[in-house]
Design a protein around this motif. Structure first.
Motif, short mmCIF file in Angstrom:
data_model
loop_
_atom_site.label_atom_id
_atom_site.label_comp_id
_atom_site.label_asym_id
_atom_site.label_seq_id
_atom_site.Cartn_x
_atom_site.Cartn_y
_atom_site.Cartn_z
N SER A 1 -7.06 12.40 -12.09
CA SER A 1 -7.15 11.03 -13.06
C SER A 1 -6.81 11.54 -14.41
O SER A 1 -6.05 12.57 -14.75
N SER B 1 -5.92 5.96 -6.72
CA SER B 1 -7.01 6.82 -5.98
C SER B 1 -7.43 6.25 -4.71
O SER B 1 -8.21 6.91 -3.95
N PHE C 1 -8.80 13.83 -7.19
CA PHE C 1 -7.63 13.09 -7.70
C PHE C 1 -7.52 13.40 -9.12
O PHE C 1 -8.43 13.70 -9.72
#
Length: 589
Positions: free
Chosen positions: A267, A294, A265
């Motif tokens: 981030s 996410s 993911f």
């Protein structure tokens, strides 16, 4: 893993539609063929999705009785898959192997090596082992007792057992995969028959492990497979979550691939601040990452995997020193072709290149073929999701030093230290079921976490405070200087004032003429620690495996002898019992 391509989505969609027809007819489900036009990471995602579809979908009420009765009469010959895992990699591979076998109708049980006594190996026909190594060639905590049993003179003959073993380790250490090598050798000495050679996997283990799994699958006798038309339950795969089946009426859909190790993911940084104060010999940082969008979740005790990129300054130095332009086309570990500059920046470990290849003369393709893939780095999560929803916190010590006239930098610690909200941080969650708070919140806990080892215990304290846990909490924390290195000092002292933290013992090693570490504080409080253990306390250790964890373990044995009045042998039994009952848990590296 990048999102699935249009071709991969189309092929997998058609494949899922096809296996639904097999499921409706009660026929064995086919494996994804080797010729399928999808990448290896897409294949792994598809296999995981199919497994979740077949195993974790709700079970219709009218089928529950059938499932229970079938589960109570398992097949006569079951393949046992044992895992010895410190950080979760070996456990994940064992469960992946279980899913793979289950998908082609082999009866299988996945077992934590801490529970090895639940199975009599002398009566088993097939056993597979996934074993990691940590410390100086030691078995992981959950496999320690098994190894002591296996290596003892009392270990039984295993002449009827056929087995294969996958070893995990890190070639940067001298005792590479030693625990797996030791178990493999001892099984052979006891008469067990190896059905496939041991493979020793490095940090970048995916390809080697996948090949091992495929080869072992080919060797296992097809006579062990269960006819799912007669018995659709093909063995017990022990994993967290309900053991249920899919309704064949479910229409297959292709969702967005979940964010995993193979599809991290992106981030973003919410906060990046220095914890240590000016004058400290260390730079330790507190970093907060967003999970917004996410669908990732975690529990206190879990870790996060971070995929870093390399230092651009080092990339440029390598290109110039070895005489490249940076535009040479080279393969990535995934088989893509990219310019050398991008490959060195994103895909390969490069810190030792100028030591190993200090001069011009090696071709760009040959260079990258001699490099290890750039692996994710793991950090204990320093927050509780009950307190910090949709985000996670890290405690990171930044590694920088000069060696042989050249700057050396920790790849990921510097990547994170220099991260800004504009730069995506690729992450995934690595669950750590072997490092959990007690299920009963009234049970006391003792936490030993010097330096950045405090991270999971900050999460523990936040969690215990959020749920109103009545159990006592005792923290041992150590660093170099109180004035500059007391990580999260204000938070911890507030927890102490509020009664959430029952006791706080610190060891600042450089604040006096002689060095004091957390194990010394433990020995000073031997009677009190013993009293807490008699009350049923759990004891947790997080930090360096090579020195601190060994010293703490030695101190714990001494406490059992000194405060508990036990002999050396009885103290060893007591500590081993703490391990076996999951009251002595370590997250060490």
């Amino acid at each position: 893993m990048a999102p699935l391509t249009i071709l991969e989505r189309a092929w997998i969609s058609g494949y899922l539609a096809g296996i639904m027809e097999y499921a409706k007819a009660g026929a064995p489900l086919p494996s994804i063929p080797k010729w399928a036009p999808i990448s290896e990471t897409a294949r792994q995602w598809a296999e995981q999705f199919i497994f979740n579809l077949l195993v974790f979908s709700p079970l219709p009420e009218e089928e529950k009785k059938e499932e229970i009765s079938i589960a109570q009469t398992p097949p006569q010959t079951t393949i046992r898959i044992f895992y010895g895992s410190q950080t979760g990699n070996a456990e994940e591979l064992a469960k992946r192997m279980g899913r793979k076998l289950q998908s082609v109708n082999f009866p299988v049980t996945v077992i934590d090596l801490a529970d090895y006594k639940s199975v009599d190996l002398t009566k088993e026909s097939y056993a597979l082992f996934c074993v990691s190594t940590f410390g100086e060639g030691e078995p992981p905590d959950n496999a320690r007792e098994f190894w002591e049993f296996l290596s003892s003179p009392q270990a039984p003959r295993l002449d009827n057992l056929k087995y294969a073993l996958l070893a995990l380790g890190d070639s940067a250490y001298p005792d590479f995969c030693q625990a797996g090598k030791n178990i493999d050798k001892r099984l052979e000495e006891l008469g067990a028959q190896r059905i496939f050679p041991r493979i020793d996997c490095d940090v970048d283990y995916e390809e080697s492990a996948s090949k091992w799994i495929e080869n072992v699958l080919e060797i296992l006798p097809r006579t062990l497979q269960v006819n799912v038309g007669e018995n659709r339950h093909v063995g017990e795969l022990r994993e967290e979550g309900p053991k249920t089946k899919v309704s064949p009426a479910l229409a297959p859909k292709i969702p967005h691939p979940p964010f995993t190790k193979h599809n991290p993911f992106p981030s973003r940084v919410l906060e990046n601040r220095r914890l240590t104060l000016m004058g400290s010999e260390k730079e330790t940082r507190h970093i907060e990452l967003s999970l917004e969008g996410s669908e990732l979740s975690y529990l206190p005790g879990d870790a996060v995997g971070v995929y870093p990129t390399n230092w651009p300054v080092l990339v440029q130095e390598i290109i110039e020193t070895l005489g490249y332009t940076g535009e040479e086309i080279v393969p990535t570990p995934n088989g893509e072709n990219v310019p050398l500059r991008e490959a060195l920046y994103r895909y390969y470990e490069i810190n030792s290149i100028l030591d190993d290849f200090p001069k011009k003369g090696i071709g760009a393709v040959e260079l990258v073929q001699n490099l290890r893939s750039l692996s994710p780095r793991y950090y204990s999560i320093a927050s509780s999701p009950k307190v910090h929803e949709m985000e996670l916190h890290l405690t990171v010590v930044v590694v920088r030093y000069i060696q042989h006239g050249r700057w050396r930098r920790g790849v990921c610690s510097n990547f994170l230290a220099e991260a800004t909200p504009k730069v995506p941080i690729p992450i995934f969650i690595r669950p750590n079921p072997n490092f959990r708070l007690p299920a009963d919140p009234s049970i006391p806990i003792i936490m030993i976490g010097p330096g950045t080892g405090i991270a999971p215990f900050r999460a523990f304290l936040q969690e215990r405070a959020a749920i109103g846990a009545k159990g006592k909490n005792w923290l041992f924390f150590g660093e170099q200087h109180r004035s500059t290195d007391f990580l999260y000092q204000e938070e911890l002292e507030n927890y102490l004032k509020e009664g959430i933290l029952t006791r706080l013992d610190t060891a600042f090693s450089r604040d006096q003429s002689y060095k004091i570490y957390v194990q010394h504080r433990m020995l000073e409080k031997a009677q009190e620690i013993w009293a807490w253990l008699q009350e049923g306390a759990f004891i947790y250790v997080c930090g360096d495996a090579h020195r601190m964890a060994k010293d703490v373990d030695m101190a714990l044995h001494q406490i059992c002898e000194k405060a508990g009045g036990l002999s050396k042998e009885k103290a060893q039994e007591y500590v081993q019992n703490l391990r076996s009952t999951k009251r002595y848990l370590r997250d060490v590296y």
